[in-house]
Motif scaffolding. Structure first.
Motif, PDB file in Angstrom:
ATOM      1  N   GLU A 152       0.836  -1.199   0.000  1.00  0.00           N
ATOM      2  CA  GLU A 152       0.000   0.000   0.000  1.00  0.00           C
ATOM      3  C   GLU A 152       0.869   1.246   0.000  1.00  0.00           C
ATOM      4  O   GLU A 152       1.935   1.276   0.619  1.00  0.00           O
ATOM      5  CB  GLU A 152      -0.909  -0.027   1.237  1.00  0.00           C
ATOM      6  CG  GLU A 152      -1.962   1.064   1.279  1.00  0.00           C
ATOM      7  CD  GLU A 152      -2.907   0.838   2.438  1.00  0.00           C
ATOM      8  OE1 GLU A 152      -3.819   0.002   2.308  1.00  0.00           O
ATOM      9  OE2 GLU A 152      -2.707   1.471   3.498  1.00  0.00           O
ATOM     10  N   LEU A 153       0.376   2.283  -0.696  1.00  0.00           N
ATOM     11  CA  LEU A 153       1.068   3.570  -0.753  1.00  0.00           C
ATOM     12  C   LEU A 153       0.066   4.652  -0.374  1.00  0.00           C
ATOM     13  O   LEU A 153      -1.026   4.738  -0.966  1.00  0.00           O
ATOM     14  CB  LEU A 153       1.620   3.799  -2.162  1.00  0.00           C
ATOM     15  CG  LEU A 153       2.503   5.037  -2.370  1.00  0.00           C
ATOM     16  CD1 LEU A 153       3.552   4.735  -3.425  1.00  0.00           C
ATOM     17  CD2 LEU A 153       1.663   6.225  -2.826  1.00  0.00           C
ATOM     18  N   LYS A 154       0.421   5.450   0.639  1.00  0.00           N
ATOM     19  CA  LYS A 154      -0.478   6.498   1.122  1.00  0.00           C
ATOM     20  C   LYS A 154       0.082   7.858   0.696  1.00  0.00           C
ATOM     21  O   LYS A 154       1.187   8.236   1.105  1.00  0.00           O
ATOM     22  CB  LYS A 154      -0.610   6.425   2.648  1.00  0.00           C
ATOM     23  CG  LYS A 154      -1.147   5.089   3.133  1.00  0.00           C
ATOM     24  CD  LYS A 154      -1.301   5.056   4.653  1.00  0.00           C
ATOM     25  CE  LYS A 154      -2.455   5.930   5.078  1.00  0.00           C
ATOM     26  NZ  LYS A 154      -2.722   5.820   6.541  1.00  0.00           N
ATOM     27  N   ILE A 155      -0.700   8.569  -0.124  1.00  0.00           N
ATOM     28  CA  ILE A 155      -0.265   9.884  -0.603  1.00  0.00           C
ATOM     29  C   ILE A 155      -0.454  10.898   0.519  1.00  0.00           C
ATOM     30  O   ILE A 155      -1.516  10.952   1.164  1.00  0.00           O
ATOM     31  CB  ILE A 155      -1.067  10.300  -1.844  1.00  0.00           C
ATOM     32  CG1 ILE A 155      -0.889   9.252  -2.948  1.00  0.00           C
ATOM     33  CG2 ILE A 155      -0.630  11.663  -2.339  1.00  0.00           C
ATOM     34  CD1 ILE A 155      -1.733   9.525  -4.181  1.00  0.00           C
ATOM     35  N   ASP A 156       0.576  11.708   0.783  1.00  0.00           N
ATOM     36  CA  ASP A 156       0.535  12.661   1.892  1.00  0.00           C
ATOM     37  C   ASP A 156      -0.606  13.670   1.705  1.00  0.00           C
ATOM     38  O   ASP A 156      -0.918  14.104   0.580  1.00  0.00           O
ATOM     39  CB  ASP A 156       1.880  13.392   1.987  1.00  0.00           C
ATOM     40  CG  ASP A 156       1.960  14.265   3.227  1.00  0.00           C
ATOM     41  OD1 ASP A 156       2.027  13.701   4.331  1.00  0.00           O
ATOM     42  OD2 ASP A 156       1.935  15.506   3.072  1.00  0.00           O
TER      43      ASP A 156
ATOM     44  N   ILE B 135      -3.387  16.466  -1.109  1.00  0.00           N
ATOM     45  CA  ILE B 135      -4.799  16.134  -1.273  1.00  0.00           C
ATOM     46  C   ILE B 135      -5.725  17.250  -0.798  1.00  0.00           C
ATOM     47  O   ILE B 135      -6.757  17.536  -1.429  1.00  0.00           O
ATOM     48  CB  ILE B 135      -5.120  14.823  -0.531  1.00  0.00           C
ATOM     49  CG1 ILE B 135      -4.211  13.686  -1.017  1.00  0.00           C
ATOM     50  CG2 ILE B 135      -6.585  14.450  -0.695  1.00  0.00           C
ATOM     51  CD1 ILE B 135      -4.376  13.348  -2.472  1.00  0.00           C
ATOM     52  N   MET B 136      -5.367  17.908   0.297  1.00  0.00           N
ATOM     53  CA  MET B 136      -6.311  18.815   0.951  1.00  0.00           C
ATOM     54  C   MET B 136      -6.720  19.977   0.044  1.00  0.00           C
ATOM     55  O   MET B 136      -7.864  20.437   0.079  1.00  0.00           O
ATOM     56  CB  MET B 136      -5.709  19.333   2.260  1.00  0.00           C
ATOM     57  CG  MET B 136      -5.531  18.237   3.302  1.00  0.00           C
ATOM     58  SD  MET B 136      -4.832  18.840   4.845  1.00  0.00           S
ATOM     59  CE  MET B 136      -6.158  19.888   5.428  1.00  0.00           C
ATOM     60  N   GLN B 137      -5.798  20.488  -0.769  1.00  0.00           N
ATOM     61  CA  GLN B 137      -6.113  21.608  -1.666  1.00  0.00           C
ATOM     62  C   GLN B 137      -6.064  21.169  -3.132  1.00  0.00           C
ATOM     63  O   GLN B 137      -5.672  21.932  -4.014  1.00  0.00           O
ATOM     64  CB  GLN B 137      -5.111  22.758  -1.407  1.00  0.00           C
ATOM     65  CG  GLN B 137      -5.057  23.242   0.016  1.00  0.00           C
ATOM     66  CD  GLN B 137      -6.368  23.864   0.457  1.00  0.00           C
ATOM     67  OE1 GLN B 137      -7.100  24.471  -0.357  1.00  0.00           O
ATOM     68  NE2 GLN B 137      -6.695  23.717   1.742  1.00  0.00           N
TER      69      GLN B 137
ATOM     70  N   GLY C 299      -6.293  12.893   4.029  1.00  0.00           N
ATOM     71  CA  GLY C 299      -6.693  14.291   4.096  1.00  0.00           C
ATOM     72  C   GLY C 299      -7.837  14.653   3.162  1.00  0.00           C
ATOM     73  O   GLY C 299      -7.939  15.814   2.735  1.00  0.00           O
ATOM     74  N   VAL C 300      -8.710  13.704   2.861  1.00  0.00           N
ATOM     75  CA  VAL C 300      -9.857  13.974   1.991  1.00  0.00           C
ATOM     76  C   VAL C 300     -10.934  14.683   2.811  1.00  0.00           C
ATOM     77  O   VAL C 300     -11.507  14.089   3.741  1.00  0.00           O
ATOM     78  CB  VAL C 300     -10.408  12.672   1.383  1.00  0.00           C
ATOM     79  CG1 VAL C 300     -11.624  12.972   0.493  1.00  0.00           C
ATOM     80  CG2 VAL C 300      -9.317  11.957   0.600  1.00  0.00           C
ATOM     81  N   GLU C 301     -11.219  15.931   2.452  1.00  0.00           N
ATOM     82  CA  GLU C 301     -12.194  16.720   3.202  1.00  0.00           C
ATOM     83  C   GLU C 301     -13.318  17.271   2.312  1.00  0.00           C
ATOM     84  O   GLU C 301     -14.230  17.950   2.806  1.00  0.00           O
ATOM     85  CB  GLU C 301     -11.478  17.882   3.900  1.00  0.00           C
ATOM     86  CG  GLU C 301     -10.425  17.433   4.893  1.00  0.00           C
ATOM     87  CD  GLU C 301      -9.762  18.604   5.606  1.00  0.00           C
ATOM     88  OE1 GLU C 301     -10.092  19.762   5.248  1.00  0.00           O
ATOM     89  OE2 GLU C 301      -8.922  18.354   6.498  1.00  0.00           O
ATOM     90  N   ASP C 302     -13.282  16.995   1.024  1.00  0.00           N
ATOM     91  CA  ASP C 302     -14.264  17.572   0.101  1.00  0.00           C
ATOM     92  C   ASP C 302     -14.774  16.467  -0.818  1.00  0.00           C
ATOM     93  O   ASP C 302     -13.996  15.635  -1.303  1.00  0.00           O
ATOM     94  CB  ASP C 302     -13.605  18.698  -0.717  1.00  0.00           C
ATOM     95  CG  ASP C 302     -14.597  19.395  -1.628  1.00  0.00           C
ATOM     96  OD1 ASP C 302     -14.667  19.035  -2.803  1.00  0.00           O
ATOM     97  OD2 ASP C 302     -15.294  20.302  -1.113  1.00  0.00           O
TER      98      ASP C 302
END
Length: 756
Positions: free
Chosen positions: A664-668, A672-674, A703-706
């Motif tokens: 698994e690879l997690k994108i920082d 993502i946030m903007q 960091g998915v907020e939208d």
């Protein structure tokens, strides 16, 4: 007790013991000799007493020979035996004859030995003593023998009378009484007395006597027993012994007095030099010079004096060497922390401004791990030499600890040009054993009196500036007012970290991860939180970094592993089977016990390896790729899933990560946030997702907020979403309720959902 007193006591006790033993031996010998001599003299005296009695008896026997030839005596005998009316007168005549012969009694005996007449008639019974019978002898010449008459002892002489004399024998004798004993005592020089017993088998009781005695039997027959006892008192026997005793006591007293004087003089002669030497030893201990005039110079004491002098010289040289060593670093030859403190305090006393420049090698640990500690020591020595060779305004260079150094500069502030030249000179490439080594250093600056007026305060503020430079990855930082509070806060947090788990201040918050296409919950991430009792909630970025710098990160990781596995076991019991991800530090990956810790936790709670996911940052993996690959492979062999966290913030490439057994690879979240379609971040994210697909890796967006961002990520092929849009991190109980509400919880691969 002083040495002199002990010496006096020992010598006196020794002298007293010798004198007592010698006196006892002499007195014992004298007493034994006196007693032995007394025994021999008693043997001689008893023999002489018996011989005297025998001699007196023989003398009496010779007188009897003359008496029996005297017609007048024979006529008197006839008168006594024939004319009873004149017996009393005749008895008087017999007594006169006995007295004239020196005898106490005279007896006329018949043929049977009965007394026919006696010069000592029994009271009221005439001259005959019918109850007594004297044994007769057959010796015609007469005989001398002791006998008992009326219970009294006598030395008797028997002599036959001529035929026709009317009586068979004549017995004449003298009493064995006190007067006779006194006469014997005067002649033999010992006390003598006679013991008479009417029983022939009994020994007459003697008088109580304190001394030596000899008992000889003079007569033992049917009439009884006569013993002569010769005695000598102890007082007489030991007269010489008492004289010797008095003489020895006098000698003992005189010799003891003389010995006391001698002991005092000897003790003074021995103790006085020793006391002076003891005083000299104390002076040596205090570091004071020795007074040679008071120290002995002759004999053994003189040798000891010279030894003390040599010892003082050796101690002085050793103390000087120790003072030098106490101020000097043994590896580099620079001054150490103590030397730095003393020099800083001396500079403060002058009142003139100066600057402290504290510096460290940023990657010293990597040098030690790569080339070995011996090589690392040579690097430190080379840097130390460069610091020592710096020109003015440098006045002192010091090694504080490990890879930390200090410069003392006699300027109020550093010139940028000097700082730049110095940094260039210190970090120029090293070549050791044909191995090139590039140095990167960080510097922290503190000034006197601007930043403090105490040595410890200035050193601490220089360290604060140095820490700030390392955090910002800059070469130089100067101390700024207000940074102390942050430093003190960090110290307090480091101090309280070691007890936080025990006090129950740590907790885990869980954030869900859902499929980007179906919204099904496929996993959770455990996030560590610290609720400090005084400072409140501490940001994870702050205390995690402090834990890594203070070496306490392993304690935190162990707690997280155990707590996460316990929570997974609890959810399993509630029929909620789900995967949980936990973050592991780069330092944990280098720890030998990490693999064993994970395996032990899974076994203890009865969990499958696939329920646990270990998340590591790419920078942690790249610090030691080979070691990281081995550790990750060991975790993967247990079924544990592996993820690369915060991808995009490090310096690795997918080609490097391809060698790692990760799934698994997690994108920082910073990408993502903007996230905006068509932006640079979008290009990076989409290219990363595409490359991950080719490498067979699942992609998680943090960091998915939208919702628009979530939809766009799903379109790009991102497998898993995580962020506030799905849910905020929750405690264990809240997450349990949330999972029950969702209902659809799965361990299936999210990629399958994506391709369905």
């Amino acid at each position: 007790m002083s040495f002199r007193a002990r010496l006096l006591l020992v010598m006196l006790l020794l002298t007293l013991g010798i004198q007592l033993v010698a006196s006892w031996a002499v007195l014992s010998a004298v007493r034994s000799a006196a007693l032995e001599q007394g025994k021999r003299e008693l043997d001689v005296a008893s023999g002489v007493a018996v011989a005297l009695l025998e001699g007196w008896g023989q003398q009496l026997l010779r007188n009897v020979d003359l008496l029996v030839d005297d017609p007048r005596f024979l006529a008197a005998v006839d008168d006594v035996l024939v004319d009873t009316s004149s017996r009393l007168a005749a008895a008087g005549t017999l007594r006169q004859q006995a007295a004239r012969m020196g005898a106490d009694t005279l007896l006329l005996l018949d043929e049977a030995g009965h007394v026919m007449a006696s010069s000592q008639p029994a009271a009221g019974s005439g001259v005959f003593v019918d109850s007594w019978r004297m044994p007769l002898t057959t010796d015609d010449a007469g005989v001398v023998s002791p006998s008992i008459l009326n219970g009294l002892g006598y030395q008797l002489v028997q002599h036959p009378l001529p035929p026709g004399a009317g009586a068979a024998r004549l017995a004449l004798g003298f009493r064995l009484d006190e007067s006779m004993a006194s006469a014997l005592s005067g002649l033999i020089g010992s006390q003598a007395h006679f013991d008479v017993s009417v029983s022939p088998n009994d020994v007459a009781p003697g008088q109580d006597h304190q001394g030596l005695s000899r008992r000889l039997s003079l007569y033992q027959g049917e009439l009884g027993r006569i013993d002569i006892v010769v005695e000598r008192s102890l007082e007489t026997l030991l007269a010489n012994y008492q004289d010797v005793k008095v003489s020895l006591a006098t000698i003992f007293a005189v010799s003891l007095g003389l010995m006391l004087v001698a002991v005092v003089l000897i003790a003074r002669g021995v103790s006085l030099p020793l006391l002076r030497l003891a005083g000299a030893a104390k002076s040596v201990g205090r570091g004071e010079p020795l007074d040679l005039k008071r120290m002995p110079r002759q004999g053994e004491f003189g040798l000891l004096s010279s030894t003390l002098l040599k010892m003082q010289g050796d101690l002085s040289r050793r103390e000087e060497d120790m003072r030098t060593r106490a101020r000097q670093d043994q590896l580099t030859g620079l001054g150490n922390r103590q030397c730095a403190n003393e020099d800083i305090e001396a500079a403060i006393e002058t009142g003139r401004p100066f600057t402290l420049l504290r510096l460290t090698i940023n990657h010293m640990r990597r040098i030690n791990d790569t080339f070995g500690h011996d090589f690392g020591d040579r690097v430190l020595s080379t840097l130390a030499q460069r610091l020592a060779d710096l020109p003015a305004p440098k006045v002192g260079a010091y090694r504080l600890s490990g890879d930390e150094f200090l410069l003392l500069l006699t300027v109020a502030r550093l010139e940028p040009l000097w700082l730049e030249d110095t940094l260039r000179g210190l970090t120029r490439e090293l070549r050791l054993d044909d191995s090139p080594v590039s140095l990167k250093v960080a510097m922290g600056e503190a000034r006197f009196p601007e930043h403090g007026d105490e040595a410890n305060l200035l050193l601490r503020r220089a360290e604060i500036a140095l820490d700030r430079a390392r955090q910002l990855r800059q070469a130089h930082q100067c101390y700024q007012r207000g940074q102390d509070e942050s430093h003190l806060r960090h110290l307090a947090l480091v101090r309280d970290l070691q007890h936080a788990a025990y006090r129950g201040e740590f907790s885990l918050r869980y954030q869900p991860q859902v499929s980007a296409l179906t919204g099904r919950v496929i996993g959770l991430e455990a996030l560590l939180r610290w609720d400090h009792p005084q400072l409140g909630w501490i940001p994870p970025d702050e205390f995690i970094e402090l834990a890594e710098r203070s070496g306490q990160i392993h304690q935190l990781t162990h707690w997280v592993i155990d707590s996460a596995c316990a929570q997974l076991a609890s959810w399993r019991d509630m029929k909620l089977k789900i995967r949980l991800g936990i973050n592991v530090s780069a330092m944990d990956l280098q720890q030998p016990g990490l693999i064993k810790r994970v395996e032990s936790a899974l076994d203890r709670y009865g969990l499958q390896g696939e329920q646990l996911c270990i998340e590591l940052t790419e920078s942690a993996l790249m610090q030691s790729p080979e070691m990281g690959a081995r550790k990750l492979q060991a975790l993967r062999s247990m079924g544990v899933e592996l993820a690369i966290d915060d991808y995009g913030t490090g310096y690795s490439s997918l080609a490097q990560l391809k060698r790692m057994p990760v799934q698994e690879l997690k994108i920082d979240k910073s990408f993502i946030m903007q996230l905006i379609k068509g932006s640079d971040d979008d290009v990076i994210v989409s290219s990363t997702i595409e490359l991950a697909h080719h490498l067979g890796l699942q992609v998680v967006a943090e960091g998915v907020e939208d919702q628009a961002v979530a939809d766009h990520l799903a379109e790009q092929g991102c497998h898993v979403l995580q962020g506030f849009l799905i849910a905020r991190p929750m405690g264990g109980e809240a997450m349990t309720e949330w999972l029950k509400e969702k209902g659809d919880v799965s361990l299936r691969d999210a990629a399958n959902d994506h391709h369905r």
